[in-house]
Motif scaffolding. Structure first.
Motif, PDB file in Angstrom:
ATOM      1  N   CYS A 196      46.465  41.547  27.276  1.00 21.61           N
ATOM      2  CA  CYS A 196      45.338  41.491  27.880  1.00 21.61           C
ATOM      3  C   CYS A 196      44.818  42.689  28.417  1.00 21.61           C
ATOM      4  O   CYS A 196      45.737  43.624  29.002  1.00 21.61           O
ATOM      5  N   ILE A 197      43.658  43.049  28.425  1.00 22.68           N
ATOM      6  CA  ILE A 197      42.899  44.023  29.213  1.00 22.68           C
ATOM      7  C   ILE A 197      42.954  43.467  30.598  1.00 22.68           C
ATOM      8  O   ILE A 197      41.831  42.913  30.795  1.00 22.68           O
ATOM      9  N   ASP A 198      43.500  44.029  31.607  1.00 22.17           N
ATOM     10  CA  ASP A 198      43.571  43.611  32.848  1.00 22.17           C
ATOM     11  C   ASP A 198      42.403  44.055  33.339  1.00 22.17           C
ATOM     12  O   ASP A 198      41.697  45.391  33.525  1.00 22.17           O
ATOM     13  N   TRP A 199      41.286  43.262  34.030  1.00 24.67           N
ATOM     14  CA  TRP A 199      39.985  43.511  34.466  1.00 24.67           C
ATOM     15  C   TRP A 199      39.918  44.273  35.777  1.00 24.67           C
ATOM     16  O   TRP A 199      38.843  44.706  36.012  1.00 24.67           O
ATOM     17  N   THR A 200      40.861  44.224  36.596  1.00 24.43           N
ATOM     18  CA  THR A 200      40.978  45.173  37.751  1.00 24.43           C
ATOM     19  C   THR A 200      41.577  46.522  37.446  1.00 24.43           C
ATOM     20  O   THR A 200      41.102  47.436  38.164  1.00 24.43           O
ATOM     21  N   GLU A 201      42.493  46.502  36.737  1.00 28.72           N
ATOM     22  CA  GLU A 201      43.455  47.822  36.613  1.00 28.72           C
ATOM     23  C   GLU A 201      42.898  48.692  35.206  1.00 28.72           C
ATOM     24  O   GLU A 201      43.284  49.709  34.949  1.00 28.72           O
ATOM     25  N   GLN A 202      42.015  47.990  34.438  1.00 33.38           N
ATOM     26  CA  GLN A 202      41.798  48.338  33.043  1.00 33.38           C
ATOM     27  C   GLN A 202      42.814  49.318  32.181  1.00 33.38           C
ATOM     28  O   GLN A 202      42.888  50.212  31.758  1.00 33.38           O
ATOM     29  N   ARG A 203      43.940  48.409  32.278  1.00 26.52           N
ATOM     30  CA  ARG A 203      44.928  48.906  31.501  1.00 26.52           C
ATOM     31  C   ARG A 203      45.724  47.579  30.993  1.00 26.52           C
ATOM     32  O   ARG A 203      45.087  46.221  31.040  1.00 26.52           O
ATOM     33  N   HIS A 204      46.710  47.562  29.968  1.00 26.57           N
ATOM     34  CA  HIS A 204      47.339  46.483  29.459  1.00 26.57           C
ATOM     35  C   HIS A 204      48.480  45.751  30.273  1.00 26.57           C
ATOM     36  O   HIS A 204      49.150  46.313  31.026  1.00 26.57           O
ATOM     37  N   HIS A 205      48.302  44.356  30.253  1.00 25.47           N
ATOM     38  CA  HIS A 205      49.433  43.743  30.985  1.00 25.47           C
ATOM     39  C   HIS A 205      49.888  42.620  29.925  1.00 25.47           C
ATOM     40  O   HIS A 205      48.918  42.158  28.783  1.00 25.47           O
ATOM     41  N   LEU A 206      50.962  42.005  30.119  1.00 27.53           N
ATOM     42  CA  LEU A 206      51.739  41.438  28.947  1.00 27.53           C
ATOM     43  C   LEU A 206      51.489  39.872  28.891  1.00 27.53           C
ATOM     44  O   LEU A 206      51.306  39.307  29.972  1.00 27.53           O
ATOM     45  N   ALA A 207      51.102  39.213  27.796  1.00 27.96           N
ATOM     46  CA  ALA A 207      50.562  38.055  27.667  1.00 27.96           C
ATOM     47  C   ALA A 207      51.467  37.247  26.573  1.00 27.96           C
ATOM     48  O   ALA A 207      52.634  37.808  26.377  1.00 27.96           O
ATOM     49  N   GLY A 208      51.004  36.191  25.844  1.00 32.02           N
ATOM     50  CA  GLY A 208      51.867  35.694  24.914  1.00 32.02           C
ATOM     51  C   GLY A 208      53.133  34.931  25.165  1.00 32.02           C
ATOM     52  O   GLY A 208      53.386  34.930  26.845  1.00 32.02           O
ATOM     53  N   GLY A 209      53.845  34.699  24.325  1.00 33.78           N
ATOM     54  CA  GLY A 209      55.236  33.785  25.048  1.00 33.78           C
ATOM     55  C   GLY A 209      56.218  34.698  25.786  1.00 33.78           C
ATOM     56  O   GLY A 209      56.639  34.136  26.670  1.00 33.78           O
ATOM     57  N   LEU A 210      56.076  35.934  25.566  1.00 40.11           N
ATOM     58  CA  LEU A 210      57.057  36.905  26.360  1.00 40.11           C
ATOM     59  C   LEU A 210      56.329  36.995  27.694  1.00 40.11           C
ATOM     60  O   LEU A 210      56.952  36.940  28.673  1.00 40.11           O
ATOM     61  N   GLY A 211      55.133  36.961  27.941  1.00 42.21           N
ATOM     62  CA  GLY A 211      54.559  37.139  29.169  1.00 42.21           C
ATOM     63  C   GLY A 211      54.755  35.943  30.012  1.00 42.21           C
ATOM     64  O   GLY A 211      54.872  35.989  31.185  1.00 42.21           O
ATOM     65  N   ALA A 212      54.698  34.624  29.167  1.00 39.25           N
ATOM     66  CA  ALA A 212      54.937  33.266  30.055  1.00 39.25           C
ATOM     67  C   ALA A 212      56.324  33.619  30.525  1.00 39.25           C
ATOM     68  O   ALA A 212      56.560  33.008  31.696  1.00 39.25           O
ATOM     69  N   ALA A 213      57.335  34.078  29.721  1.00 42.50           N
ATOM     70  CA  ALA A 213      58.717  34.040  30.064  1.00 42.50           C
ATOM     71  C   ALA A 213      59.160  34.793  31.301  1.00 42.50           C
ATOM     72  O   ALA A 213      59.838  34.505  32.004  1.00 42.50           O
ATOM     73  N   VAL A 214      58.292  36.161  31.344  1.00 46.36           N
ATOM     74  CA  VAL A 214      58.651  36.770  32.416  1.00 46.36           C
ATOM     75  C   VAL A 214      57.963  36.153  33.638  1.00 46.36           C
ATOM     76  O   VAL A 214      58.524  36.193  34.792  1.00 46.36           O
TER      77      VAL A 214
END
Length: 253
Positions: A196-214
């Motif tokens: 996702c494009i982080d709305w406060t940082e304007q950078r990418h953060h991890l999503a999807g199945g791996l994001g949920a696992a993290v």
């Protein structure tokens, strides 16, 4: 909502959706559930600042519209967002909506905590989420991008929404790194790598199945604490040590 999305644009009743979201109490209910957890009707009534009977009416309308799902456990009914598409809608609306003025120290503290570390449905966001994504790229766990949002290079992507323009992949050594820190790549139909494009940082953060696992690993290891309400999370002292040792992140926020 998914049925509406499949209709021609001329047949979609946007006004009905807008009317549903025009009530401040219903919006507070949705935002209270935006961290992916399920909450009972009594808690949501308190979050919305309305009576139990009024909250029941709001919850019924949101459920009928496909925004919420409900499960009954004993005498209690627990509500959660119907899926990540609803969370995505809230993120996009949050980006377009004007900011509410900060009128108290409590509001200012809450806003700062959200910018620092929060959940975005079922994955980490804010400075913490962006830092973890950056660490996975720096350690060559992920390849394909650099974690930066560039509207000129990535015209399809937009702030506060899922990304599509960058094709991240898990590197050959990525599974071993993840396993060493206790993160298991999930199996199943859900895409493992999304961002996702982080709305406060304007950078990418991890999503999807791996994001949920993290997020699951951070929570189960008590590297973060999730308050009973709200999306902000707190990095524990144990978490600071783990961030430094496992990811090379100096978390002094």
């Amino acid at each position: 909502m998914r049925e509406l999305a499949e209709l021609p644009t001329s047949e979609v009743d946007i006004a009905a959706l807008a009317a549903l979201l025009a009530d401040p109490a219903r919006c507070r209910v949705l935002l209270a559930l935006d961290d992916g957890r399920a909450l009972p009707a009594s808690v949501l009534a308190d979050e919305a600042g309305v009576s139990r009977s009024t909250a029941s009416s709001h919850l019924g309308k949101l459920t009928d519209a496909g925004f919420l799902t409900v499960q009954t456990h004993g005498r209690h009914r627990y509500y959660r967002l119907a899926g990540p598409d609803i969370a995505d809608l809230l993120e996009r609306l949050g980006r377009l909506a004007p900011s509410r003025p900060v009128t108290s120290l409590r509001d200012g503290t809450r806003a700062a905590r959200l910018r620092s570390a929060r959940t975005c449905y079922d994955h980490l966001a804010g400075r913490l989420g962006v830092a973890v994504m950056g660490a996975l790229l720096e350690h060559d766990v992920l390849t394909g991008g650099d974690g930066r949002y560039d509207p000129r290079a990535h015209p399809t992507d937009s702030p506060s929404s899922p990304g599509h323009d960058v094709e991240y992949e898990l590197a050959a050594s990525g599974r071993r790194f993840l396993s060493d820190v206790g993160i298991e790549l999930p199996n199943g139909p859900r895409p493992a790598l999304r961002y996702c494009i982080d709305w406060t940082e304007q950078r990418h953060h991890l999503a999807g199945g791996l994001g949920a696992a993290v997020l699951g690993r951070f929570t189960s290891a008590r590297w973060i604490e999730r308050p009973p309400r709200g999306r902000a999370v707190i990095v524990t002292e144990h978490g600071r040590t783990a961030l430094a040792n496992c990811f090379g992140i100096d978390w002094s926020d």
